[in-house]
Design an enzyme around this catalytic site. Structure first.
Site, PDB file in Angstrom:
ATOM      1  N   ASN A 193      46.650  24.913  10.298  1.00 34.71           N
ATOM      2  CA  ASN A 193      47.452  25.235   9.122  1.00 34.71           C
ATOM      3  C   ASN A 193      48.879  25.626   9.494  1.00 34.71           C
ATOM      4  OD1 ASN A 193      46.091  27.662  10.175  1.00 34.71           O
ATOM      5  ND2 ASN A 193      47.103  28.740   8.499  1.00 34.71           N
ATOM      6  N   HIS A 194      49.089  26.174  10.677  1.00 35.81           N
ATOM      7  CA  HIS A 194      50.450  26.568  11.052  1.00 35.81           C
ATOM      8  C   HIS A 194      51.305  25.367  11.439  1.00 35.81           C
ATOM      9  CE1 HIS A 194      50.284  31.009  10.869  1.00 35.81           C
ATOM     10  NE2 HIS A 194      48.982  30.765  10.929  1.00 35.81           N
ATOM     11  N   ASP A 221      42.832  28.968  18.871  1.00 32.04           N
ATOM     12  CA  ASP A 221      44.234  29.082  18.465  1.00 32.04           C
ATOM     13  C   ASP A 221      45.083  29.679  19.587  1.00 32.04           C
ATOM     14  OD1 ASP A 221      42.430  28.852  16.337  1.00 32.04           O
ATOM     15  OD2 ASP A 221      43.832  29.745  14.927  1.00 32.04           O
ATOM     16  N   HIS A 265      48.883  30.005  19.287  1.00 33.03           N
ATOM     17  CA  HIS A 265      49.962  30.748  18.642  1.00 33.03           C
ATOM     18  C   HIS A 265      51.078  31.177  19.588  1.00 33.03           C
ATOM     19  CE1 HIS A 265      48.693  30.770  14.537  1.00 33.03           C
ATOM     20  NE2 HIS A 265      47.505  31.282  14.811  1.00 33.03           N
ATOM     21  N   HIS A 307      40.257  22.576  12.302  1.00 31.30           N
ATOM     22  CA  HIS A 307      40.837  23.912  12.415  1.00 31.30           C
ATOM     23  C   HIS A 307      40.191  24.901  11.452  1.00 31.30           C
ATOM     24  CE1 HIS A 307      43.728  26.970  13.415  1.00 31.30           C
ATOM     25  NE2 HIS A 307      43.985  27.150  12.128  1.00 31.30           N
ATOM     26  N   ASP A 318      46.841  25.258  15.737  1.00 30.10           N
ATOM     27  CA  ASP A 318      47.675  26.460  15.736  1.00 30.10           C
ATOM     28  C   ASP A 318      48.299  26.712  17.102  1.00 30.10           C
ATOM     29  OD1 ASP A 318      47.264  26.800  13.070  1.00 30.10           O
ATOM     30  OD2 ASP A 318      46.332  28.773  13.219  1.00 30.10           O
TER      31      ASP A 318
END
Length: 400
Positions: A139-140, A68, A70, A235, A104
């Site tokens: 999921n993001h 991830d 982010h 993910h 993500d």
């Protein structure tokens, strides 16, 4: 292109101004705006048509996986350098390596737009070098497509307002010479409300909603699930029910939703605790709490699958395995927005030899290892061995 424009202007060609110039000017403006979005080199955007995703790919001689991101561009660069994929100028140096980023890219950090353009450019450079970079949605990404922005930072939201402003400036420049292309779904002229964050949220929604420009250009072209050789990437986690539903179907229906081709709501397999991008059944740091029987059942339903690589759940101990190395958990919480962990990368050589790679670490306090030399180690313990330039070193034997 600039040379061509200059030569035509020097000749004073009326034909060029009436026929060729609008096309070249439009391409120049797009390149200029994309370079601003990327905060560096960018590539021409993909064709408007979104091609179906290939879910199953043959094994690669060298395969690396990155967790991830982010919205942290600095940590993203460090991870790609650890993997040997980019140089100091962010250019692809991975040769024929196949790389997978497990989702993500969005939320929790401030450099989301820059990361999307960075990954897009590297995909093209990797393909030109005989390698590949595959990007997954997490999921993001699906939350943002669904208009749920609770994990977006204020600077991250404002960055999408900046993105929309630049897009509008670009369209205005093209319109002044009759170069606008209505088929490109350009953002409407901005009507900024007095509240900055309201404007930023509106811009983010317009860009990321199903069929939005950013959703179509980037996220709709990313996998939800991917199998390369005997390794399955996702993910959150593929549960037996997901395997029964079908990996190709999951990719197809996710793509249709994100691209706006299907007006229906978010697919059920993308929402809830048991969603393919949300599941944590295989990710508990205490391996005894992992549902290894479900994992074994899911892998058994996927032809040729031996292991799963997942992100989503931060592993404070670093990249590790569970369930007799049938699952590898690679989210190390590297972003400053969620853990600020040290970047690590998973490497799979010849579909069998598996190691984790990281930056040099100190042996004793104040005594660093040799600089600029990535390190490799088994996923089962803390022993560290030098990373070989030929990338063919066997995994280091470690004590349990």
């Amino acid at each position: 292109m600039l040379d061509r424009v200059s030569s035509w202007f020097r000749k004073g060609s009326q034909g060029y101004c009436s026929t060729d110039f609008p096309q070249d000017w439009s391409a120049f403006v797009n390149c200029f705006v994309d370079t601003l979005h990327a905060d560096g080199p960018a590539i021409k955007g993909p064709a408007a048509k979104i091609e179906p995703l290939t879910t199953f790919l043959p094994a690669a001689a060298r395969l690396v996986a990155i967790g991830d991101l982010h919205g942290d561009m600095g940590k993203t660069r460090r991870a790609f350098k650890i993997a040997g994929l980019i140089d100091a100028n962010d250019r692809w140096t991975g040769g024929s390596t196949t790389a997978v980023q497990v989702g993500d890219q969005l939320d929790r950090g401030d450099n989301e737009v820059q990361i999307l353009y960075f990954l897009e450019r590297l995909q093209k450079e990797a393909a030109a070098a005989g390698g590949a970079l595959h990007i997954l949605n997490g999921n993001h990404e699906t939350m943002n497509v669904g208009g749920r922005f609770r994990y977006a930072t204020q600077p991250g939201r404002i960055d999408f307002l900046r993105w929309q402003l630049l897009q509008s400036i670009g369209e205005s420049l093209k319109a002044k010479c009759g170069c606008s292309d209505p088929s490109q779904n350009a953002p409407a002229e901005l009507q900024l409300p007095p509240n900055l964050m309201q404007a930023a949220t509106t811009a983010r929604l317009a860009a990321l909603q199903p069929g939005g420009i950013v959703a179509q250009r980037f996220l709709a072209r990313h996998h939800t699930v991917l199998q390369i050789g005997s390794t399955v990437f996702v993910h959150g986690g593929i549960l037996p029910s997901h395997a029964d539903y079908g990996l190709e179907r999951i990719n197809r229906e996710s793509q249709e939703w994100i691209s706006g081709q299907n007006a229906q709501q978010e697919p059920a397999f993308l929402g809830g605790r048991s969603a393919v991008v949300w599941a944590r059944e295989y990710s508990a740091e205490d391996a005894r709490r992992c549902d290894c029987s479900a994992l074994q059942e899911a892998l058994g339903k996927i032809s040729g699958a031996k292991r799963m690589v997942v992100g989503h759940t931060i592993q404070e101990q670093g990249i590790n395995s569970a369930c007799a190395e049938q699952v590898f958990r690679i989210d190390v919480g590297m972003s400053k927005g969620c853990g600020d962990g040290e970047p690590e990368v998973l490497e799979i050589v010849n579909d069998s030899v598996i190691r984790r790679l990281h930056e040099p670490r100190t042996v004793n306090q104040g005594e660093p290892k040799a600089p600029d030399t990535p390190q490799a180690e088994s996923t089962r313990g803390p022993a560290v061995a030098p990373w070989q330039k030929d990338r063919q070193q066997q995994p280091v034997a470690v004590e349990a």
